[in-house]
Design a protein around this motif. Sequence first.
Motif, short mmCIF file in Angstrom:
data_model
loop_
_atom_site.label_atom_id
_atom_site.label_comp_id
_atom_site.label_asym_id
_atom_site.label_seq_id
_atom_site.Cartn_x
_atom_site.Cartn_y
_atom_site.Cartn_z
N GLY A 283 0.34 -1.05 -0.46
CA GLY A 283 -0.26 0.26 0.07
C GLY A 283 0.33 1.20 -0.10
O GLY A 283 1.92 1.39 -1.10
N ASN A 284 0.73 2.79 0.89
CA ASN A 284 1.32 2.86 0.45
C ASN A 284 2.51 3.35 1.88
O ASN A 284 2.74 4.91 2.57
CB ASN A 284 0.10 4.41 1.96
N CYS A 285 2.73 1.57 2.12
CA CYS A 285 4.24 1.68 3.24
C CYS A 285 3.92 2.07 4.63
O CYS A 285 5.52 2.70 5.05
CB CYS A 285 5.60 2.27 2.19
N THR A 286 3.23 2.55 4.68
CA THR A 286 2.90 2.32 6.38
C THR A 286 3.52 1.83 7.72
O THR A 286 4.41 1.96 8.10
CB THR A 286 1.72 3.31 7.05
N LEU A 287 3.36 0.28 6.97
CA LEU A 287 4.01 -0.38 7.97
C LEU A 287 5.21 -0.20 7.42
O LEU A 287 6.24 -1.19 8.56
CB LEU A 287 2.44 -1.48 7.39
N ALA A 288 5.85 -0.74 5.91
CA ALA A 288 6.75 -0.65 5.99
C ALA A 288 7.92 0.13 6.68
O ALA A 288 8.47 -0.32 7.17
CB ALA A 288 6.78 -0.82 4.18
N GLU A 289 7.58 1.53 7.12
CA GLU A 289 8.21 2.31 7.26
C GLU A 289 8.90 1.82 9.09
O GLU A 289 10.00 1.80 9.40
CB GLU A 289 7.53 3.44 7.26
#
Length: 240
Positions: free
Chosen positions: A48-54
């Motif tokens: 998605g918008n990489c909130t978890l990834a960050e």
Amino acid sequence: MKDNYKYVSDVYNQLMSKVDYKFWANYLIKLSSLYIKKNSKVLELAAGNCTLAEILSNHFTDYIATDISLSMLKKNKSKSLKKICCDMTLIPFKIKFDLIICAFDSVNYLTNKKLISKLFLEVQKILSDDGIILFDAALERNSIKHQKFAMKSGQQNSVIFNRQSIYLHSSRIHKNIFEIIYPDGKKVREVHRQKIYPLEYYFDVLEKSGLYVVECFNAFTFRDCKPNDLRAQFVLKRKI
């Protein structure tokens, strides 16, 4: 590739405002620590918008985030996070990963069994011998629960959205219908569909994909998942 989040990406943060990403990330870190090391090579699918990834990439430094929606990936402004736009049923990597993550019931967006099989065959090819796959899946009780909150409205940066949630019991399809209204008066409609597979289906398809289930937990716990739980959290390994 079709960008199914072209417009929803403009209101996604507000849509997900009640999601505790740090809590979710800490659960995945705790779960993965039982099987892999901190310096593992990690791939996130449907990021998605990489909130978890960050958050996760602060723990796992060798981290790649992917999503089929370029609009969603562009919402993330991190310069250090590696991001690649790709379809998770056609993974372009040749290298092996020690940890593959697919969160937020993203597998449910694969609405036919052929696509589910393709996903698991793809990840099996790029998973290291000692690596694990973590994915969660929404179950039917979760869809039934959300019928109580079928309508939702909100606003992000002057962009208004209205969402209608419909669960079709006979087909096990959960639809989220979005109307998005921009400040200039432009209105767009975006429909997202998920297939709510029975819990036992995942065990059947994984058996044919060269993978096996190490654990299947009730999500966010370490208790065995039951068919009437809201969400299942799987831990998978390759058959060697």
